[in-house]
Design a protein around this motif. Structure first.
Motif, PDB file in Angstrom:
ATOM      1  N   TYR A 125       0.836  -1.197   0.000  1.00 11.02           N
ATOM      2  CA  TYR A 125       0.000   0.000   0.000  1.00 11.02           C
ATOM      3  C   TYR A 125       0.873   1.250   0.000  1.00 11.02           C
ATOM      4  CZ  TYR A 125      -3.248   3.633   1.457  1.00 11.02           C
ATOM      5  OH  TYR A 125      -3.984   4.782   1.517  1.00 11.02           O
ATOM      6  N   ALA A 126       1.896   1.248   0.874  1.00 13.45           N
ATOM      7  CA  ALA A 126       2.742   2.446   1.015  1.00 13.45           C
ATOM      8  C   ALA A 126       3.414   2.792  -0.314  1.00 13.45           C
ATOM      9  CB  ALA A 126       3.781   2.217   2.116  1.00 13.45           C
ATOM     10  N   ALA A 127       3.863   1.747  -1.017  1.00 11.60           N
ATOM     11  CA  ALA A 127       4.506   1.998  -2.304  1.00 11.60           C
ATOM     12  C   ALA A 127       3.495   2.567  -3.305  1.00 11.60           C
ATOM     13  CB  ALA A 127       5.118   0.696  -2.832  1.00 11.60           C
ATOM     14  N   TRP A 128       2.311   1.984  -3.292  1.00  9.01           N
ATOM     15  CA  TRP A 128       1.216   2.452  -4.176  1.00  9.01           C
ATOM     16  C   TRP A 128       0.884   3.917  -3.864  1.00  9.01           C
ATOM     17  CZ3 TRP A 128      -3.919   3.553  -2.467  1.00  9.01           C
ATOM     18  CH2 TRP A 128      -4.868   3.736  -3.495  1.00  9.01           C
ATOM     19  N   ALA A 129       0.991   4.279  -2.590  1.00 11.04           N
ATOM     20  CA  ALA A 129       0.683   5.649  -2.183  1.00 11.04           C
ATOM     21  C   ALA A 129       1.923   6.547  -2.244  1.00 11.04           C
ATOM     22  CB  ALA A 129       0.101   5.638  -0.768  1.00 11.04           C
ATOM     23  N   GLN A 130       2.900   6.097  -3.009  1.00 11.40           N
ATOM     24  CA  GLN A 130       4.112   6.888  -3.253  1.00 11.40           C
ATOM     25  C   GLN A 130       4.848   7.202  -1.963  1.00 11.40           C
ATOM     26  OE1 GLN A 130       2.335  10.070  -5.585  1.00 11.40           O
ATOM     27  NE2 GLN A 130       2.942   9.026  -7.474  1.00 11.40           N
ATOM     28  N   GLY A 131       4.931   6.222  -1.123  1.00 13.93           N
ATOM     29  CA  GLY A 131       5.682   6.395   0.122  1.00 13.93           C
ATOM     30  C   GLY A 131       6.266   5.070   0.554  1.00 13.93           C
ATOM     31  N   ARG A 132       6.474   4.946   1.835  1.00 15.64           N
ATOM     32  CA  ARG A 132       7.039   3.727   2.406  1.00 15.64           C
ATOM     33  C   ARG A 132       6.577   3.647   3.849  1.00 15.64           C
ATOM     34  NH1 ARG A 132      10.981   5.693   5.790  1.00 15.64           N
ATOM     35  NH2 ARG A 132      11.793   7.767   5.274  1.00 15.64           N
ATOM     36  N   LEU A 133       6.873   2.555   4.512  1.00 14.98           N
ATOM     37  CA  LEU A 133       6.612   2.498   5.939  1.00 14.98           C
ATOM     38  C   LEU A 133       7.728   3.247   6.674  1.00 14.98           C
ATOM     39  CD1 LEU A 133       5.589  -1.256   6.420  1.00 14.98           C
ATOM     40  CD2 LEU A 133       4.089   0.747   6.258  1.00 14.98           C
ATOM     41  N   PRO A 134       7.418   3.872   7.808  1.00 17.36           N
ATOM     42  CA  PRO A 134       8.491   4.499   8.590  1.00 17.36           C
ATOM     43  C   PRO A 134       9.401   3.429   9.179  1.00 17.36           C
ATOM     44  CG  PRO A 134       6.438   4.523   9.829  1.00 17.36           C
ATOM     45  CD  PRO A 134       6.104   3.988   8.462  1.00 17.36           C
ATOM     46  N   THR A 135      10.646   3.795   9.424  1.00 17.64           N
ATOM     47  CA  THR A 135      11.532   2.873  10.137  1.00 17.64           C
ATOM     48  C   THR A 135      11.181   2.898  11.627  1.00 17.64           C
ATOM     49  OG1 THR A 135      13.214   4.506  10.661  1.00 17.64           O
ATOM     50  CG2 THR A 135      13.396   3.419   8.514  1.00 17.64           C
ATOM     51  N   THR A 136      11.681   1.925  12.368  1.00 24.08           N
ATOM     52  CA  THR A 136      11.435   1.883  13.815  1.00 24.08           C
ATOM     53  C   THR A 136      11.906   3.178  14.469  1.00 24.08           C
ATOM     54  OG1 THR A 136      11.743  -0.504  13.816  1.00 24.08           O
ATOM     55  CG2 THR A 136      11.900   0.600  15.947  1.00 24.08           C
ATOM     56  N   LEU A 137      13.118   3.607  14.095  1.00 27.49           N
ATOM     57  CA  LEU A 137      13.662   4.808  14.737  1.00 27.49           C
ATOM     58  C   LEU A 137      12.846   6.039  14.367  1.00 27.49           C
ATOM     59  CD1 LEU A 137      17.493   4.164  14.406  1.00 27.49           C
ATOM     60  CD2 LEU A 137      16.102   4.076  16.487  1.00 27.49           C
ATOM     61  N   GLU A 138      12.412   6.113  13.108  1.00 31.69           N
ATOM     62  CA  GLU A 138      11.563   7.239  12.709  1.00 31.69           C
ATOM     63  C   GLU A 138      10.273   7.244  13.516  1.00 31.69           C
ATOM     64  OE1 GLU A 138      12.724   7.958   7.971  1.00 31.69           O
ATOM     65  OE2 GLU A 138      11.166   6.506   8.497  1.00 31.69           O
ATOM     66  N   TRP A 139       9.673   6.068  13.615  1.00 34.19           N
ATOM     67  CA  TRP A 139       8.387   5.989  14.329  1.00 34.19           C
ATOM     68  C   TRP A 139       8.577   6.363  15.793  1.00 34.19           C
ATOM     69  CZ3 TRP A 139       5.509   4.301  18.287  1.00 34.19           C
ATOM     70  CH2 TRP A 139       4.106   4.330  18.128  1.00 34.19           C
ATOM     71  N   GLU A 140       9.623   5.836  16.403  1.00 33.19           N
ATOM     72  CA  GLU A 140       9.858   6.124  17.825  1.00 33.19           C
ATOM     73  C   GLU A 140      10.155   7.613  18.038  1.00 33.19           C
ATOM     74  OE1 GLU A 140       9.751   4.151  20.630  1.00 33.19           O
ATOM     75  OE2 GLU A 140       8.927   2.484  19.462  1.00 33.19           O
TER      76      GLU A 140
END
Lengths: 270, 498
Positions: A125-140
């Protein structure tokens, strides 16, 4: 991760790769907030300085992906529909709170966060929405900034998060986008659903929690983690424990995701 | 060892050699002192059974099998909102939907195929550490399970005994504090001595943000857990779980066995049954009834005990943690109701209820042992003592300056009522005063209690008050005058009050 690699190949074939494919489109209605650069001290932080790890600025969706948004994704990508998604990429409870392949039904309000999605489905989904999932460190990093909402008090944040972790799961989730906002304007980081991160399996709790804080934890922990940085940060422990219990195909009634993007193209944290 | 440790002399080594010689014998009979626990396995596959578990306070039936089996165990982890006390709810994390989790009963030498199923509605991943398991984490390392998933692992029961099981997922303290524990009994191959009745009792404590009894859904307090300062200490998961209609029930003449566990997470239990004596205790849940005639037995956090008792008389027997404030104020209280015929020899019940009068009919202050007999004091000394008596006994109502409280407590300062009649004043201090009085033109209708002052104190305090606060008595009140009033009152009950 042999099965994981195989699944990735299957998923890539299904969606035309992780780069935005033919059916790709931006997700309207979701604002992306700039999360300012900062430092994160992971809970399992052997070899990490007390000052933590530097994380660069990035963009993060202001709220998790909703059922309605995910419905548009599966409509545009039939291979990700509930009855068609490959079992190597999603387990048997994939989207089970929906009424059908393209029907949300009473347990999946359109504006509620989508749950029962696997890491593979979320990544697609994230790729389809022109993005990606956040990394653990980003999310934290994003999930640690609530000075405006809670004063400069990590204890209050910890307590608030524990309250959610300690409460029973609701059968039908409330709408996304109404939770407490972080200093960066990102909502629902705590108190609505768990969220997938791109590298959910990079820091592993073995499940034997007493061993995780012992000297031989390195045997279990792929991230080179050993001693817990702050044993009283129960909220962080629980997030890491949950991530550690997951595999890429797992789907949970309390686990959704949101989309991240690099602050500038090509200048990411990955 | 540091380099400076002196080398043992030859004679010091001898006991070590003796110990080494004894090791092979020990190995031959370990574990459990019953020989190789897996020795009686048949050559073919074991018979397969699905294990039947029991919810507290019930105990699964004793095992009649005398050969090993393969047992399939299904245990679900489930996060549920339930009652902790009247009006108080808590989100429990459970094995099997209740606290404590079900009791498992297997036989030494059995093989267990354990299925841990984490309910899809769980927020948390869970696992299980069974203290009966020999292996990493007691199973925890192999049973880490995400919500909506299931883990399977197998173990052989090597050591008989009564064991705690619990969740060990990070943060382990919170998983236990929220209710994830239970007991597994591994019977010795020949079973335990037969008793008439068995119950499953498990103590544990809860750390809520609200105080004991504060209504509503109470969140977990990490701070109180870290300080080991629980609001609730309970048997079988909630206040009153073993009280009233839920009491344990048995009959006179029966032998009773309690399988007692302690989930903790922090406190050690001083387990006691009020009015009973444990005939046998298997301390710490081992398989030897190693102690007899025990009043209170320790149950460690993450440990157990087995206690047997013969029920000789009927009545209600109270289960407590004899760290007694936990029983009285935090909920650590259960009941065992025993019905049947009285045995007046063992326990008579109340045989009589008599009035107890230490010194005749009148209430008197008894001088403390060793107190000097009272005597008349010089004026200065008497008034100084009177000031102390006044401060200690009178100021709460009559106030520091003896001004009283309008409408409630009459003034002693400049008091016509006080000064008009010395004998009446002595009588009021001696016996108290009830009913309407008029002081300085104002009516008061209250109660002054009898203060149980000694005659010397009465003489002193009246001497002080009648010569201070604007009261202008020239004479003091003597001990003799007080004694005279007391003697008159004793001769004529009711006299002296008004």
């Amino acid at each position: 991760m042999t099965s994981g690699v195989r699944a990735l190949l299957v998923v890539a074939a299904l969606t035309g790769g992780f780069a935005p494919g033919a059916g790709a489109q931006p997700a309207p209605g979701v604002e992306f907030r700039l999360v300012a650069a900062g430092r994160v001290r992971p809970i399992f932080a052997a070899g990490v300085a007390d000052t933590g790890i530097a994380v660069g600025a990035f963009r993060l969706a202001a709220r998790p992906v909703t059922n309605a948004e995910f419905l548009r994704f599966v409509a545009a990508n039939p291979a990700w529909r509930r009855t068609r998604a490959p079992r190597v990429a999603v387990d048997s409870s994939y989207l089970r709170h929906w009424s059908g392949d393209l029907t949300l039904g009473p347990n999946a309000p359109p504006a509620a966060p989508v749950v029962n999605v696997s890491w593979f489905a979320a990544s697609a989904y994230a790729a389809w929405a022109q993005g990606r999932l956040p990394t653990t460190l980003e999310w934290e990093l994003a999930a640690s900034r609530f000075h405006r909402a809670l004063g400069n008090d990590p204890e209050r944040l910890n307590l608030r998060v524990l309250e959610w972790y300690g409460s029973a799961t609701r059968a039908v989730l409330p709408d996304a986008g109404h939770g407490m906002a972080s200093d960066d304007g990102v909502r629902d980081l705590h108190g609505l659903v768990w969220e997938w991160v791109e590298d959910f399996n990079a820091v592993v709790t073995s499940g034997e929690s007493r061993g995780d804080s012992g000297p031989d934890a390195g045997l279990f922990c792929a991230g080179g983690a050993a001693l817990a940085a702050d044993p009283s940060n129960y909220a962080a422990f629980m997030r890491y424990a949950l991530r550690g219990s997951l595999r890429g195909s797992y789907t949970l009634a309390t686990l959704g995701f949101r989309v991240a993007r690099d602050a500038e193209p090509g200048k990411g944290n990955r | 060892m540091s380099g400076s440790t002196p080398r043992p002399t030859a004679w010091r080594r001898l006991p070590l050699l003796a110990a080494l010689a004894a090791v092979p014998a020990y190995v031959a009979c370990s574990p459990g002192g019953e020989g190789d626990p897996l020795a009686d396995r048949p050559s073919g596959p074991l018979p397969v059974e699905t294990l039947v578990v029991a919810s507290a306070p019930a105990v699964p039936k004793p095992i009649t099998r005398r050969s090993p089996a393969k047992l399939i165990v299904n245990l679900e982890t489930h996060e549920v909102r339930k009652r902790l006390a009247d009006g108080v709810e808590y989100t429990f994390w459970t094995f099997g939907g209740s606290v404590p989790g079900p009791m498992l009963r297997i036989r030494a030498g059995d093989e267990v195929e354990f299925h841990l199923n984490n309910h899809p509605s769980s927020k948390m991943p869970h696992n299980i550490d069974l203290h009966a398991v020999t292996g990493p984490g007691g199973g925890a390392a192999s049973s880490f399970t995400a919500p909506g998933h299931s883990s399977v692992f197998s173990f052989a029961a090597l050591n008989p005994g009564l064991y705690v099981y619990h969740c060990a997922t990070a943060p382990v303290g919170m998983h236990i504090a929220n209710g994830m524990y239970g007991l597994i009994l591994v019977e010795p191959k020949d079973g335990l001595p037969k008793v008439d009745r068995e119950f499953y009792v498990m103590q544990s404590e809860f750390y809520t943000t609200g105080r004991f009894g504060q209504a509503g859904l109470q969140p977990f307090s990490m701070e109180k857990a870290l300080h080991e300062d629980p609001e609730y200490v309970v048997f079988n998961g909630s206040v009153g779980a073993l009280v009233g209609d839920n009491a344990l029930k048995a009959r006179v003449g029966e032998t009773l066995r309690l399988y007692v566990g302690n989930g903790g997470p922090n406190l050690v239990s001083s387990f006691h049954v009020i009015g009973e004596i444990f005939d046998h205790v298997y301390t710490e849940g081992g398989t030897v009834a190693n102690q007899r005639n025990v009043q209170t037995t320790l149950v460690p956090a993450g440990g157990s005990a087995i206690v047997d008792m013969k029920l000789e008389v009927p009545g209600t027997f109270i289960l407590v943690d004899h760290s007694i404030f936990r029983a009285f104020n935090k909920g650590a209280l259960g009941m065992l109701k025993v019905e049947g015929a009285d045995n007046k020899v063992v326990y008579s019940g109340k045989q009589n209820d008599l009035v107890y009068l230490p010194e005749g009919g009148a209430v008197q202050a008894v001088p403390e042992n060793g107190a000097a007999p009272e005597r008349e004091l010089p004026r200065e000394e008497l008034i100084a003592r009177g000031k102390q008596v006044f401060t200690a006994n009178c100021t709460a109502c009559h106030q520091l300056e003896a001004q009283g409280v309008p409408g409630a407590f009459p003034p002693l300062a400049g008091s016509d009522f006080l000064m008009a009649n010395k004998e009446r004043a002595i009588g009021v201090v001696m016996h108290g005063l009830t009913g309407e009085v008029t002081v300085l033109g104002k009516k008061y209708n209250g109660v002054m209690p009898m203060l149980q002052l000694t005659d010397g104190d009465i003489a002193a305090v009246l001497s002080y008050v009648r010569t201070n606060f604007g009261n202008k008595a020239s004479d003091i009140v003597s001990l003799a005058e007080v004694r005279k009033v007391r003697a008159a009152a004793a001769a004529k009950p009711g006299a002296g009050v008004r």
